[in-house]
Design a protein around this motif. Structure first.
Motif, PDB file in Angstrom:
ATOM      1  N   UNK A 127      -6.269   2.839  -2.391  1.00  0.00           N
ATOM      2  CA  UNK A 127      -5.770   1.704  -1.599  1.00  0.00           C
ATOM      3  C   UNK A 127      -4.393   1.965  -0.997  1.00  0.00           C
ATOM      4  N   UNK A 128      -4.304   2.983  -0.135  1.00  0.00           N
ATOM      5  CA  UNK A 128      -3.040   3.317   0.496  1.00  0.00           C
ATOM      6  C   UNK A 128      -2.973   2.831   1.930  1.00  0.00           C
ATOM      7  N   UNK A 129      -1.963   3.300   2.650  1.00  0.00           N
ATOM      8  CA  UNK A 129      -1.774   2.868   4.033  1.00  0.00           C
ATOM      9  C   UNK A 129      -2.887   3.423   4.922  1.00  0.00           C
ATOM     10  N   UNK A 130      -3.361   4.630   4.625  1.00  0.00           N
ATOM     11  CA  UNK A 130      -4.468   5.189   5.394  1.00  0.00           C
ATOM     12  C   UNK A 130      -5.704   4.320   5.318  1.00  0.00           C
ATOM     13  N   UNK A 131      -6.013   3.832   4.122  1.00  0.00           N
ATOM     14  CA  UNK A 131      -7.155   2.919   3.969  1.00  0.00           C
ATOM     15  C   UNK A 131      -6.891   1.605   4.691  1.00  0.00           C
ATOM     16  N   UNK A 132      -5.643   1.160   4.699  1.00  0.00           N
ATOM     17  CA  UNK A 132      -5.280  -0.055   5.427  1.00  0.00           C
ATOM     18  C   UNK A 132      -5.542   0.106   6.915  1.00  0.00           C
ATOM     19  N   UNK A 133      -5.244   1.278   7.466  1.00  0.00           N
ATOM     20  CA  UNK A 133      -5.497   1.545   8.880  1.00  0.00           C
ATOM     21  C   UNK A 133      -6.990   1.457   9.186  1.00  0.00           C
ATOM     22  N   UNK A 134      -7.806   2.084   8.346  1.00  0.00           N
ATOM     23  CA  UNK A 134      -9.255   2.076   8.559  1.00  0.00           C
ATOM     24  C   UNK A 134      -9.795   0.651   8.514  1.00  0.00           C
ATOM     25  N   UNK A 146     -13.706   9.878 -10.216  1.00  0.00           N
ATOM     26  CA  UNK A 146     -14.383  10.042  -8.937  1.00  0.00           C
ATOM     27  C   UNK A 146     -13.590   9.384  -7.818  1.00  0.00           C
ATOM     28  N   UNK A 147     -13.149   8.148  -8.042  1.00  0.00           N
ATOM     29  CA  UNK A 147     -12.431   7.393  -7.026  1.00  0.00           C
ATOM     30  C   UNK A 147     -11.394   6.507  -7.684  1.00  0.00           C
ATOM     31  N   UNK A 148     -10.567   5.870  -6.863  1.00  0.00           N
ATOM     32  CA  UNK A 148      -9.597   4.900  -7.361  1.00  0.00           C
ATOM     33  C   UNK A 148      -8.211   5.480  -7.529  1.00  0.00           C
ATOM     34  N   UNK A 149      -7.289   4.580  -7.884  1.00  0.00           N
ATOM     35  CA  UNK A 149      -5.887   4.954  -8.054  1.00  0.00           C
ATOM     36  C   UNK A 149      -5.302   4.215  -9.251  1.00  0.00           C
ATOM     37  N   UNK A 150      -4.571   4.942 -10.090  1.00  0.00           N
ATOM     38  CA  UNK A 150      -3.875   4.348 -11.241  1.00  0.00           C
ATOM     39  C   UNK A 150      -2.408   4.173 -10.887  1.00  0.00           C
ATOM     40  N   UNK A 151      -1.884   2.969 -11.017  1.00  0.00           N
ATOM     41  CA  UNK A 151      -0.498   2.678 -10.642  1.00  0.00           C
ATOM     42  C   UNK A 151       0.488   3.428 -11.538  1.00  0.00           C
ATOM     43  N   UNK A 172       1.423   4.479 -16.130  1.00  0.00           N
ATOM     44  CA  UNK A 172       1.633   5.818 -16.685  1.00  0.00           C
ATOM     45  C   UNK A 172       1.590   6.886 -15.615  1.00  0.00           C
ATOM     46  N   UNK A 173       2.579   7.796 -15.672  1.00  0.00           N
ATOM     47  CA  UNK A 173       2.674   8.841 -14.650  1.00  0.00           C
ATOM     48  C   UNK A 173       1.493   9.805 -14.736  1.00  0.00           C
ATOM     49  N   UNK A 174       1.072  10.164 -15.956  1.00  0.00           N
ATOM     50  CA  UNK A 174      -0.028  11.113 -16.102  1.00  0.00           C
ATOM     51  C   UNK A 174      -1.320  10.553 -15.528  1.00  0.00           C
ATOM     52  N   UNK A 175      -1.559   9.268 -15.767  1.00  0.00           N
ATOM     53  CA  UNK A 175      -2.748   8.642 -15.195  1.00  0.00           C
ATOM     54  C   UNK A 175      -2.712   8.626 -13.680  1.00  0.00           C
ATOM     55  N   UNK A 176      -1.537   8.387 -13.121  1.00  0.00           N
ATOM     56  CA  UNK A 176      -1.389   8.395 -11.667  1.00  0.00           C
ATOM     57  C   UNK A 176      -1.652   9.784 -11.097  1.00  0.00           C
ATOM     58  N   UNK A 177      -1.044  10.815 -11.704  1.00  0.00           N
ATOM     59  CA  UNK A 177      -1.237  12.184 -11.221  1.00  0.00           C
ATOM     60  C   UNK A 177      -2.699  12.605 -11.346  1.00  0.00           C
ATOM     61  N   UNK A 227       0.817  -1.226   0.000  1.00  0.00           N
ATOM     62  CA  UNK A 227       0.000   0.000   0.000  1.00  0.00           C
ATOM     63  C   UNK A 227       0.844   1.267   0.000  1.00  0.00           C
ATOM     64  N   UNK A 228       2.147   1.149  -0.068  1.00  0.00           N
ATOM     65  CA  UNK A 228       3.024   2.309   0.115  1.00  0.00           C
ATOM     66  C   UNK A 228       2.965   3.279  -1.059  1.00  0.00           C
ATOM     67  N   UNK A 229       2.924   2.763  -2.289  1.00  0.00           N
ATOM     68  CA  UNK A 229       3.003   3.643  -3.453  1.00  0.00           C
ATOM     69  C   UNK A 229       1.896   4.696  -3.502  1.00  0.00           C
ATOM     70  N   UNK A 230       0.605   4.339  -3.352  1.00  0.00           N
ATOM     71  CA  UNK A 230      -0.425   5.386  -3.403  1.00  0.00           C
ATOM     72  C   UNK A 230      -0.252   6.460  -2.342  1.00  0.00           C
ATOM     73  N   UNK A 231       0.084   6.047  -1.116  1.00  0.00           N
ATOM     74  CA  UNK A 231       0.265   7.017  -0.039  1.00  0.00           C
ATOM     75  C   UNK A 231       1.482   7.897  -0.288  1.00  0.00           C
TER      76      UNK A 231
END
Length: 313
Positions: A264-271, A164-169, A173-178, A94-98
């Motif tokens: 899906x980051x570490x914050x979501x993992x905590x929750x 609206x929601x979600x995360x692109x790895x 692609x960097x642009x999709x992630x940003x 979960x580290x990359x999204x956070x």
């Protein structure tokens, strides 16, 4: 300078120990049997006994802490009760999204809040100053989740500029992630920006009244050089301090924002771990965040050497 750095490094040791003791005791502060709380209401006596044996809960409290802390020193945060996967593996997954979200937030905050604070101090009591301070008060007063839902409604649902929601790895692609983290990063930036802008303004107002800034103007230096070279550098200590303090606010904001935007980051993992009462994961993530904050504050202390040469001696 070496003495200063050494003292800051040594001062971090008792802080780490205190944090470890506090995090360890969290699972024992709740009333009742910790093993039964972890296992849940529908657990069998055999399952409770397995958890108690696995976490050494039959041992004295000091012995339990010894087992747990020795594992921490070996970078072993234990295994999840429900997934049976190592906590370090769950955090790494979960580290990359956070990391992307917090990095983008810090960059946006520095490049937006510091110039805004400088302008507010330069034009103190003007319309620009009042407008910036009103925005900072609103950003610091409105809850992060409310700002998140408002941004989602306007920029995602109505305008369709962002998902609206979600995360692109990053691998996709960097642009999709940003693009996927732009809205949550902007949401946290509004809170973090308010704090940094206000402190920057207060520090710059004091610096601009000093004699050396008036001397710099008298020598014919441009206003930009006076503000961003002479004055801002001398205001660097309080600004870097508040950035370090604000990262603690940033981490708490990440927990809320990742839940709102389903990242899906570490914050979501905590929750999720709190909801499932997965104490090893809760303890592991708290240790991880605590170590990050300690390292950040250590780096902030060391950065003082760059802004104030007197500290080197």
């Amino acid at each position: 300078m070496f003495k200063y750095i050494s003292s800051r490094l040594l001062a971090s040791v008792p802080i780490v120990l205190f944090v470890a003791i506090f995090v360890f005791l969290l699972s024992h502060l709740a009333p009742g049997d910790p093993a039964a709380l972890i296992a849940g209401e529908n657990a069998t006596p055999e399952q409770i006994a397995q958890i108690r044996d696995r976490l050494h809960l039959d041992e004295p409290l000091v012995t339990q802490f010894g087992y747990w802390f020795s594992d921490i020193l070996r970078f072993d945060l234990g295994n999840s009760i429900f997934s049976n996967r190592p906590v370090t593996e769950l955090i790494a997954a979960r580290l990359e999204p956070t990391l992307v979200l917090t990095s983008l937030t810090i960059v946006l905050t520095i490049f937006l809040a510091v110039p805004a604070g400088v302008i507010a101090a330069w034009k103190v009591n003007s319309t620009s100053d009042r407008s910036i301070m009103i925005l900072s008060v609103l950003g610091f007063s409105v809850p992060a989740f409310l700002i998140g839902y408002a941004n989602m409604y306007v920029f995602a649902l109505k305008l369709g500029w962002f998902p609206v929601q979600g995360y692109a790895n990053l691998s996709d692609g960097v642009l999709g992630t940003l693009r996927s983290v732009a809205l949550p990063a902007f949401t946290i930036t509004l809170v973090f920006w308010a704090l940094v802008a206000r402190i920057t303004r207060a520090a710059m107002i004091e610096i601009l009244q000093e004699g050396y800034t008036r001397t710099a103007r008298a020598k014919g230096l441009s206003e930009g050089k006076v503000l961003f070279v002479h004055a801002l550098k001398n205001a660097g200590v309080p600004i870097s301090t508040v950035i370090g303090v604000g990262i603690a606010i940033l981490i708490s904001g990440v927990v809320v924002t990742e839940s709102v935007f389903n990242i899906p980051g570490i914050g979501r993992l905590v929750v999720d771990a709190i909801t499932q009462r997965d104490f090893p994961v809760v303890q592991g993530t708290m240790i991880f965040f605590s170590v990050v904050l300690i390292v950040v504050n250590l780096l902030v202390d060391l950065s003082y050497v760059l802004f104030d040469p007197r500290i080197r001696y």
